[in-house]
Every structure is written in C-alpha cells, then in structure tokens.
Write an enzyme that holds these catalytic residues in place. Structure first.
Site, PDB file in Angstrom:
ATOM      1  N   LEU A 161       0.868  -1.172   0.000  1.00 35.74           N
ATOM      2  CA  LEU A 161       0.000   0.000   0.000  1.00 35.74           C
ATOM      3  C   LEU A 161       0.904   1.222   0.000  1.00 35.74           C
ATOM      4  CD1 LEU A 161      -2.755  -0.819   2.688  1.00 35.74           C
ATOM      5  CD2 LEU A 161      -2.950  -0.994   0.205  1.00 35.74           C
ATOM      6  N   ASP A 162       0.566   2.228  -0.799  1.00 37.12           N
ATOM      7  CA  ASP A 162       1.327   3.469  -0.763  1.00 37.12           C
ATOM      8  C   ASP A 162       1.329   4.028   0.656  1.00 37.12           C
ATOM      9  OD1 ASP A 162       1.881   3.328  -3.435  1.00 37.12           O
ATOM     10  OD2 ASP A 162       0.374   4.798  -4.055  1.00 37.12           O
ATOM     11  N   ARG A 163       2.342   4.812   0.957  1.00 36.61           N
ATOM     12  CA  ARG A 163       2.535   5.289   2.325  1.00 36.61           C
ATOM     13  C   ARG A 163       1.319   6.046   2.861  1.00 36.61           C
ATOM     14  NH1 ARG A 163       4.555   9.706   4.758  1.00 36.61           N
ATOM     15  NH2 ARG A 163       4.944  10.762   2.771  1.00 36.61           N
ATOM     16  N   LEU A 164       0.675   6.872   2.036  1.00 35.12           N
ATOM     17  CA  LEU A 164      -0.442   7.685   2.511  1.00 35.12           C
ATOM     18  C   LEU A 164      -1.781   6.955   2.468  1.00 35.12           C
ATOM     19  CD1 LEU A 164       0.427  11.195   1.024  1.00 35.12           C
ATOM     20  CD2 LEU A 164       0.869  10.306   3.318  1.00 35.12           C
ATOM     21  N   VAL A 165      -1.791   5.723   1.985  1.00 35.45           N
ATOM     22  CA  VAL A 165      -3.013   4.914   1.910  1.00 35.45           C
ATOM     23  C   VAL A 165      -3.119   4.057   3.167  1.00 35.45           C
ATOM     24  CG1 VAL A 165      -4.230   3.126   0.600  1.00 35.45           C
ATOM     25  CG2 VAL A 165      -2.918   4.894  -0.602  1.00 35.45           C
TER      26      VAL A 165
END
EC number: 5.4.99.-
Length: 393
Positions: A161-165
């Site tokens: 998962l992307d860091r901000l997700v």
C-alpha cells in the site's frame, strides 16, 4: 552493533526495532534518533572519485562541508579504515557512513492486528506509515512497528500500500506461504477492493475506466493516457479500474474501487481522469500541482536548509550541525544530541513536511480462490447514518 568511531554504539540493519525506540507527541509517532552505520559498495560509475566528491554528488542531503568533517572524524570509512578527504575509491570497496539517524514521523495511530493465523497475519495499516524499510524510514514502518510491539518476525508482505493509503495489509509468516500468494497474484486470481472519498456526486452504476497509466518519477505522479485519435498508441502501461458509488451527500461520494491491474497511483489517477478526484489528494486535485522538479524534493529542501547552517571551524569535529530551529527542543531530554548531526536538536529530519495528512483511500478487502480478508471502514467513509448502514451491512 557495529564498530565505528570510538565511544558510540552504532546500529546496523541487524539490530531489531524495540518498543522504547518510539516517542509519541502531538498525534505523531517519532523514532528516537539513533546512531546507525549505512553500508554501501562502490559502484563502477563511482570508481575514480574522491570519497568527498562521491558523497557530495550522490547524497545531496548534506553539504560538502559535512562530508569533509565526516572523513576527518572517521564517520566515513572505506573497508573499515579511516581515509583522507582526497582518497580515491575503487570499484566494490565497502563504504561505511556512520551518522545520527532521524526518521520522519508518521501519524500516531495503532497498527491493529485483524487476524493472526499460523501462516498469515493481517493488519489495518494507518496512513503515512510505509510498509517496509525504504528511504529515510526503517523503524517507523509497519514491519518495524509489528516487530517492536508484537514480536512478529519474519514477515513477508503479500502486497503493498502506498505510504499515505490506509487499510488492509496481508503478511505471510514464512517463505512457502509468501510463494503461494505470489503465484496467485501472478495468475490474476486475487480481487482487490478499496473505498475512496471523492469530490462531487459520482454517477450511479458501475463505471469502468480503461486508460494507460504513465508514472513520471521526476514529477512524482502518474497521468492517465488514452488514444487521441492520431493512431499512436498511448504511453504508459495498460490499466483498468472498476468503480461503484456506495453513497453521496451531494458534496462528496464514497466510491468502491476495484483495480483490475496494479499500476502506480492507478486508482487516484483514474478517478481524476473521469473528473472525480479523491477529495484531499493534493497531487491530483489541481492542475496547478507543483511537481517535485519545480518546488524541489524533500531532500533538496533539506540540503538547502543544511547548507544555511552556521559555518563551523574547519579544524573542529564537534561544531557542525548545531541548527537553531523553532521546533520544541524538549526532545533534548529524550535523546542525545549529536554535535555533527544536521538534524539535531529536532526529532524530525530537516525538510520534513509536517502538514501531510491521511489520504482518503483505504483498502477494505482482498479475496483469493479460497480465502478472503477484510478491514473495517475508516471514519471518513461514513457520510451520514444512511451510509453507515450501507457500509456495515
């Protein structure tokens, strides 16, 4: 622990994160700064450069003056030996950089363990926390925190998962289970589901977006590319996402997102492409987004700040990095200040973006041939009591 300049205990990647490594302040999780040995080996394109020129050119987060001092004080070594500033490195030599490491903070939410089985553990990842060590992050990662707080090791991420997700993360506990998941992914046997909070009233009914995704690493974002009628194939990689409106309050909509492919920022850029960007996505909300190349990356801004530090006596190894900032310096009582560190006395590294927030994109479900794992919906997905009932039904 590593052997380095005398009088300091240096950590290496072999040292596991521990519970006491973390400091919680103002809703964020910080890592107590620590002494760390970064190890690299001289690449062919580096060979023939002096040790100072190499680090000045390749690692721009610190000014040249710092690297000159680091060599003199033994903070930069070649093959475990001190060298002089004009030392010319050769291919494959080991270079050790001993420094006081500051990791960026993350949002302070807990990592909730959802299921803990014999071969699999699933968690709810908070936004802003990277999955595994990368860049400036080592302990402030999902893998690091789970090891420090729950003793879960080893862990093999099944997906990213992307860091901000935020949302569901699946880990295999052993290599065999990880390989089983990998084969299912390669055979396209997995279904992924996310929810997003978007701008506007999203259309009713299933919406399918087929548009190539082209990621520009320099700009730090993707674009959706379709054939413009000139006969030329669009650039980028083929990508498909299916969307379904769950509910709307007339201002925002909660949308179920089912990516068929897995491209960088695919859901975000496809939503923007059809006119319903994620409502707090600064990268894709506006056409006037300032790309990395124009406003400078975080590391370039750090370099600018570091280079503006008061100059030190070139014969001293103790004065570099006494930067005076406005951040609360009560951190002095919680970790030792390193006189050569360009980040001290702050907890966070220079150039950290303190304003970032959780992206309104959340992974809720992964389904395979004979298994399914789910994650609770985030609070922002409940627009009203009607949507709460829909999402919980």
């Amino acid at each position: 622990m590593a052997a380095g300049p005398a009088g300091i205990v240096w950590q290496t990647p072999a040292n596991p994160p521990e519970r006491q490594d973390y400091i919680f302040r103002d809703g964020r999780r910080y890592v107590r700064p620590y002494y760390f040995e970064f190890i690299s080996h001289v690449k062919n394109r580096w060979a023939g450069k002096t040790i100072v020129d190499l680090f000045t050119d390749e690692f721009k987060g610190r000014p040249r003056e710092y690297y000159v001092h680091a060599v003199k004080c033994g903070r930069l070594q070649v093959d475990d030996q001190m060298v002089h500033a004009d030392y010319v490195v050769q291919s494959s030599q080991k270079i050790s950089h001993f420094l006081h490491r500051h990791e960026p903070p993350v949002l302070g939410g807990d990592i909730t363990i959802l299921q803990n089985e014999a071969d699999v553990v699933t968690v709810c990842k908070p936004a802003s926390v990277p999955v595994h060590p990368c860049g400036q992050y080592r302990k402030n990662t999902v893998v690091g925190i789970l090891q420090a707080e729950h003793g879960l090791v080893p862990l093999f991420p099944v997906h990213r998962l992307d860091r901000l997700v935020s949302g569901l993360l699946i880990f295999a506990k052993n290599a065999d289970k990880a390989e089983s998941f990998r084969q299912q992914i390669e055979a396209s046997l997995l279904q992924k589901e996310y929810v997003a909070k978007v701008v506007g009233v999203f259309p009713d009914g299933e919406q399918t977006v087929n548009a190539n995704v082209h990621f520009n690493a320099r700009e730090g974002r993707s674009t959706a590319e379709v054939c413009d009628g000139d006969g030329k194939a669009p650039i980028g990689k083929q990508a498909c996402t299916k969307f379904q409106r769950i509910c709307t309050d007339g201002i925002h909509s909660i949308v179920l997102c089912k990516p068929v492919t897995g491209r960088t920022h695919q859901i975000r850029v496809h939503l923007k492409h059809i006119g319903y960007p994620i409502a707090n996505d600064e990268v894709y909300l506006s056409e006037n987004f300032s790309p990395r190349s124009s406003k400078g990356t975080r590391i370039n801004r750090a370099t600018t700040l570091a280079c503006s530090l008061p100059s030190s006596d070139p014969d001293s190894c103790a004065d570099l990095g006494n930067n005076d900032t406005n951040e609360d310096t009560e951190a002095d009582e919680e970790f030792s200040i390193d006189p050569m560190c360009t980040n001290c006395p702050n907890l966070a590294p220079v150039g950290y973006d303190a304003d970032e927030e959780a992206l309104w994109l959340h992974c809720v479900r992964y389904t395979g041939p004979d298994w399914s794992y789910e994650c609770p919906y985030p609070d922002w997905a409940f627009l009203d009591n009607v949507s709460r009932k829909k999402l919980k039904s």
